[in-house]
Every structure is written in structure tokens, then in C-alpha cells.
Design a protein around this motif. Structure first.
Motif, PDB file in Angstrom:
ATOM      1  N   VAL A 227      26.514  -5.964   6.411  1.00 51.25           N
ATOM      2  CA  VAL A 227      25.764  -6.920   5.600  1.00 51.25           C
ATOM      3  C   VAL A 227      24.338  -6.962   6.135  1.00 51.25           C
ATOM      4  O   VAL A 227      24.116  -7.199   7.326  1.00 51.25           O
ATOM      5  CB  VAL A 227      26.386  -8.333   5.651  1.00 51.25           C
ATOM      6  N   ILE A 228      23.387  -6.688   5.269  1.00 49.39           N
ATOM      7  CA  ILE A 228      21.967  -6.813   5.604  1.00 49.39           C
ATOM      8  C   ILE A 228      21.504  -8.162   5.066  1.00 49.39           C
ATOM      9  O   ILE A 228      21.758  -8.498   3.910  1.00 49.39           O
ATOM     10  CB  ILE A 228      21.140  -5.688   4.959  1.00 49.39           C
ATOM     11  N   ASP A 229      20.823  -8.951   5.903  1.00 51.23           N
ATOM     12  CA  ASP A 229      20.396 -10.271   5.437  1.00 51.23           C
ATOM     13  C   ASP A 229      18.926 -10.515   5.752  1.00 51.23           C
ATOM     14  O   ASP A 229      18.181  -9.589   6.112  1.00 51.23           O
ATOM     15  CB  ASP A 229      21.303 -11.377   5.994  1.00 51.23           C
ATOM     16  N   GLN A 230      18.524 -11.781   5.635  1.00 49.63           N
ATOM     17  CA  GLN A 230      17.108 -12.132   5.766  1.00 49.63           C
ATOM     18  C   GLN A 230      16.558 -11.946   7.173  1.00 49.63           C
ATOM     19  O   GLN A 230      15.346 -12.046   7.390  1.00 49.63           O
ATOM     20  CB  GLN A 230      16.855 -13.568   5.283  1.00 49.63           C
ATOM     21  N   ARG A 231      17.419 -11.638   8.120  1.00 51.30           N
ATOM     22  CA  ARG A 231      16.920 -11.437   9.484  1.00 51.30           C
ATOM     23  C   ARG A 231      16.134 -10.139   9.647  1.00 51.30           C
ATOM     24  O   ARG A 231      15.534  -9.913  10.708  1.00 51.30           O
ATOM     25  CB  ARG A 231      18.074 -11.538  10.480  1.00 51.30           C
ATOM     26  N   THR A 232      16.106  -9.299   8.601  1.00 50.98           N
ATOM     27  CA  THR A 232      15.142  -8.182   8.617  1.00 50.98           C
ATOM     28  C   THR A 232      13.720  -8.732   8.675  1.00 50.98           C
ATOM     29  O   THR A 232      12.856  -8.185   9.365  1.00 50.98           O
ATOM     30  CB  THR A 232      15.303  -7.283   7.375  1.00 50.98           C
ATOM     31  N   ASP A 233      13.481  -9.819   7.956  1.00 52.24           N
ATOM     32  CA  ASP A 233      12.156 -10.466   7.971  1.00 52.24           C
ATOM     33  C   ASP A 233      11.849 -11.086   9.327  1.00 52.24           C
ATOM     34  O   ASP A 233      10.680 -11.143   9.737  1.00 52.24           O
ATOM     35  CB  ASP A 233      12.083 -11.560   6.904  1.00 52.24           C
ATOM     36  N   ILE A 234      12.874 -11.576   9.994  1.00 53.49           N
ATOM     37  CA  ILE A 234      12.664 -12.211  11.308  1.00 53.49           C
ATOM     38  C   ILE A 234      12.112 -11.185  12.288  1.00 53.49           C
ATOM     39  O   ILE A 234      11.182 -11.468  13.063  1.00 53.49           O
ATOM     40  CB  ILE A 234      13.968 -12.836  11.826  1.00 53.49           C
ATOM     41  N   TRP A 235      12.677  -9.984  12.270  1.00 52.43           N
ATOM     42  CA  TRP A 235      12.141  -8.911  13.116  1.00 52.43           C
ATOM     43  C   TRP A 235      10.661  -8.699  12.806  1.00 52.43           C
ATOM     44  O   TRP A 235       9.828  -8.602  13.705  1.00 52.43           O
ATOM     45  CB  TRP A 235      12.921  -7.623  12.886  1.00 52.43           C
ATOM     46  N   SER A 236      10.339  -8.637  11.529  1.00 54.75           N
ATOM     47  CA  SER A 236       8.952  -8.365  11.118  1.00 54.75           C
ATOM     48  C   SER A 236       7.990  -9.443  11.592  1.00 54.75           C
ATOM     49  O   SER A 236       6.882  -9.145  12.054  1.00 54.75           O
ATOM     50  CB  SER A 236       8.875  -8.221   9.592  1.00 54.75           C
ATOM     51  N   ILE A 237       8.400 -10.720  11.489  1.00 54.57           N
ATOM     52  CA  ILE A 237       7.483 -11.770  11.949  1.00 54.57           C
ATOM     53  C   ILE A 237       7.375 -11.789  13.473  1.00 54.57           C
ATOM     54  O   ILE A 237       6.362 -12.240  14.020  1.00 54.57           O
ATOM     55  CB  ILE A 237       7.847 -13.170  11.398  1.00 54.57           C
ATOM     56  N   GLY A 238       8.396 -11.271  14.157  1.00 53.21           N
ATOM     57  CA  GLY A 238       8.276 -11.103  15.606  1.00 53.21           C
ATOM     58  C   GLY A 238       7.178 -10.106  15.934  1.00 53.21           C
ATOM     59  O   GLY A 238       6.385 -10.305  16.866  1.00 53.21           O
ATOM     60  N   ILE A 289      12.924 -13.314  19.387  1.00 51.01           N
ATOM     61  CA  ILE A 289      12.928 -12.927  17.973  1.00 51.01           C
ATOM     62  C   ILE A 289      13.276 -11.448  17.813  1.00 51.01           C
ATOM     63  O   ILE A 289      14.064 -11.078  16.940  1.00 51.01           O
ATOM     64  CB  ILE A 289      11.556 -13.221  17.340  1.00 51.01           C
ATOM     65  N   LEU A 290      12.690 -10.607  18.659  1.00 50.71           N
ATOM     66  CA  LEU A 290      12.878  -9.161  18.524  1.00 50.71           C
ATOM     67  C   LEU A 290      14.162  -8.709  19.228  1.00 50.71           C
ATOM     68  O   LEU A 290      14.136  -7.975  20.222  1.00 50.71           O
ATOM     69  CB  LEU A 290      11.661  -8.420  19.072  1.00 50.71           C
ATOM     70  N   LYS A 291      15.274  -9.133  18.682  1.00 50.36           N
ATOM     71  CA  LYS A 291      16.588  -8.732  19.172  1.00 50.36           C
ATOM     72  C   LYS A 291      17.092  -7.557  18.327  1.00 50.36           C
ATOM     73  O   LYS A 291      17.216  -7.675  17.109  1.00 50.36           O
ATOM     74  CB  LYS A 291      17.578  -9.887  19.086  1.00 50.36           C
TER      75      LYS A 291
END
Length: 318
Positions: A227-238, A289-291
């Protein structure tokens, strides 16, 4: 008396013909090219009657599918209303795209023009003199970006992921307020991947639409069942937060060295300068954030909570 041909006059610069564009009955004159990509470009245009300037995104559609994607982008612009997300002023699609008869259409998206440009532009200027942003400014900018991301991730009836958050996709207003732009990569936040073909398709889309140096690890190699979720964006904002400190994403630095961004991302190693004007708490926030393992990466609420605690600790107003 000899006369010059029309083509000669153009070459000599004696005539200056500006392209004009009509959007839903309103005429705009193209003044300059602001930027361009593979299938789109952004022009600076001026409304003929008011002389007000705008940014005009033009998307060339070679097929019905391309036109569908352009309409989806327009739809996202129309339904997203937040102070830190760009506003669509007007739009239209001209022509009809058809691969069989080799015709194209063009989508016009009229957007605000920000004189200050993007956060990327601003950081490039700062980097030339190593003029670091102060901590207060970093936290203010990052907080506003996080609020826009929270709005997307909690959008109803279905959460939205931007999928291409980066400093070049954040405009700056006259008051230095960040505004997220380029909604062409937006998609439903949660994607259930079932099988190799679906995984490859999503991976290909990510490679096309998500900038490599801000792309989450799970989008480099999409697993067959996940499952791909909104945490792709979290990486980006990190990566954006890192850039607010040191002018570039940590993986921009890797890319410029000619090393593998893919390997650097999955390694989980975040290089910080040995000499830094910033408190370790900011580094720790970036690391939280960058996990690489998405299950360890926070959702936007966790990022905002950590940010709020950091503000309190550093005696800044919430």
C-alpha cells in the motif's frame, strides 16, 4: 527606394509581434517564457485590458489520455482551496487530441504570477553567499508548507497526495508566504498495489512525475503487493526542510556528484555539514521525517506535532 521583405524585417528586429491567447473570451499577450518541461511550458502573460500579469501553464496533449490527465489536473486546481495552495484563475482546452490522425490539443491553465519566483530560486540566491535562513524563518515557512500538506492529506471525500513536493514547486508571495503549485502529479493518497504489473505501472508514473531527488524510497522500487500512501509526501517535505537549512535536498548533492540517488535514498544516510549554524533539534526533526521504512515515517500530524514541540522548546510562538 528599395524595400525590405517581411522576413528580413523580423530578422532585423524591426517588427515585434507578440503572441496573443484567448481564454474564455479574455485576451492575454505572451510576454516571456518562465519555464518548460517535456509536455508543458509556463509563460508570463498580460491581460490586454487590465495589463495585469499572470502565469499561463500550457499542456500539449497528444492523445485522449493526455487530455484526460490535463482535465484531472484542472479538476484538482478547482477543488483545492487553501491559502498555501495555488489558485486556478481560469482554464480551457483548445483543439482535439487524437493519435490516429496525429492532432494535438492544448490545455491552458491561468495562474497567479509570483514575482519572487519559487523557494528554489530564493535558496539558490541565498546559497551564493552562504546566507543561511534564520531558524524562525525556517520554521515559519515549513509550518505553512505542512499546513497545506495536511489539507491535502485530509481532503474529503478522498485524501490527496501531491507526489512531487520540492522547493521548485513552492512559490513565494510578496510577503514570503509559501504556496504549493504544480498539481499535475496529484493523485489519491492511498494506492493498493496488487501484482507486478500494477507495481511497475506506479513505478513508471513516479519516475515520470516525481522528481528523483525528492522521491520517496518506496517509489523507486514499488513492491508487488503493498500500500502506497500519503507518506510519500512526508519524505518530500523532509527533503524540503533539509533544503531550507542547506539550500538543496540532501539528494541534490548526491545527484550533482554523479552518484546514484537511488542507492543514497535507500541507504538511509543523511549527510549533514560538520559545521552548522543550526541547533541539533532541527537535524533530529529531519531525521525523524526521512525514514526509509515507511512504517516508521510519521503522517503529517506527527510532523506538525514535532514541529510544534520544537517551537515551544525554542521559545517561538506556536
Amino acid at each position: 527606394m528599395n524595400t525590405l521583405g517581411l522576413s528580413t524585417l523580423f530578422r532585423m528586429g524591426c517588427l515585434c509581434v507578440r503572441e496573443s491567447v484567448d481564454i474564455n473570451g479574455v485576451k492575454y499577450t505572451v510576454k516571456d517564457r518562465l519555464g518548460e518541461g517535456g509536455f508543458s511550458c509556463v509563460d508570463l502573460v498580460e491581460q490586454s485590458s487590465t495589463k495585469k500579469k499572470y502565469a499561463l501553464k500550457r499542456i500539449t496533449c497528444h492523445s485522449i489520455d493526455d487530455q484526460k490527465l490535463a482535465n484531472e489536473e484542472i479538476s484538482y486546481y478547482k477543488k483545492l482551496k487553501h491559502a498555501n495552495i495555488i489558485t486556478l484563475i481560469d482554464s480551457c482546452i483548445k483543439g482535439s487530441a487524437d493519435l490516429v490522425v496525429q492532432t494535438t490539443s492544448e490545455a491552458y491553465l491561468l495562474l497567479p504570477f509570483y514575482k519572487r519566483g519559487t523557494l528554489h530560486d530564493y535558496l539558490v540566491l541565498k546559497s551564493c553567499t552562504k546566507n543561511y535562513l534564520n531558524v524562525r524563518e525556517i520554521l515559519r515557512l515549513f509550518s505553512d508548507i505542512c499546513e497545506a500538506v495536511r489539507y491535502l492529506h485530509h481532503f474529503s471525500p478522498e485524501p490527496i497526495a501531491h507526489r512531487d513536493l520540492k522547493t521548485a514547486n513552492v512559490c513565494l508571495t510578496e510577503n514570503m508566504e509559501p504556496v504549493i503549485m504544480d498539481l499535475g502529479s496529484c493523485a489519491p493518497a492511498k494506492v493498493q498495489v496488487c501484482g507486478i504489473q500494477e507495481a511497475q505501472r506506479l513505478q513508471d508514473i513516479a519516475a515520470e512525475r516525481c522528481s528523483m531527488t525528492y522521491r520517496a524510497p518506496e517509489l523507486f522500487h514499488v513492491e508487488s503487493f503493498c500500500v502506497i500512501d500519503q507518506r510519500t509526501d512526508i519524505w518530500s517535505i523532509g527533503c524540503i526542510l533539509y533544503a531550507l537549512l542547506y539550500f538543496k535536498s540532501p539528494y541534490d548533492i548526491v545527484y550533482e556528484r554523479g552518484d546514484s540517488v537511488n542507492l543514497a535514498v535507500i541507504s538511509g544516510n543523511i549527510p549533514f555539514p560538520e559545521e552548522t549554524p543550526f541547533p541539533m533539534e532541527l537535524h533530529n526533526l529531519i531525521l525523524s521525517i526521512l525514514k526509509v521504512n515507511v512504517t516508521e515515517r510519521p503522517f503529517i500530524e506527527g510532523v506538525i506535532e514535532s514541529l510544534t514541540n520544537l517551537k515551544r522548546k525554542m521559545e517561538f510562538a506556536v
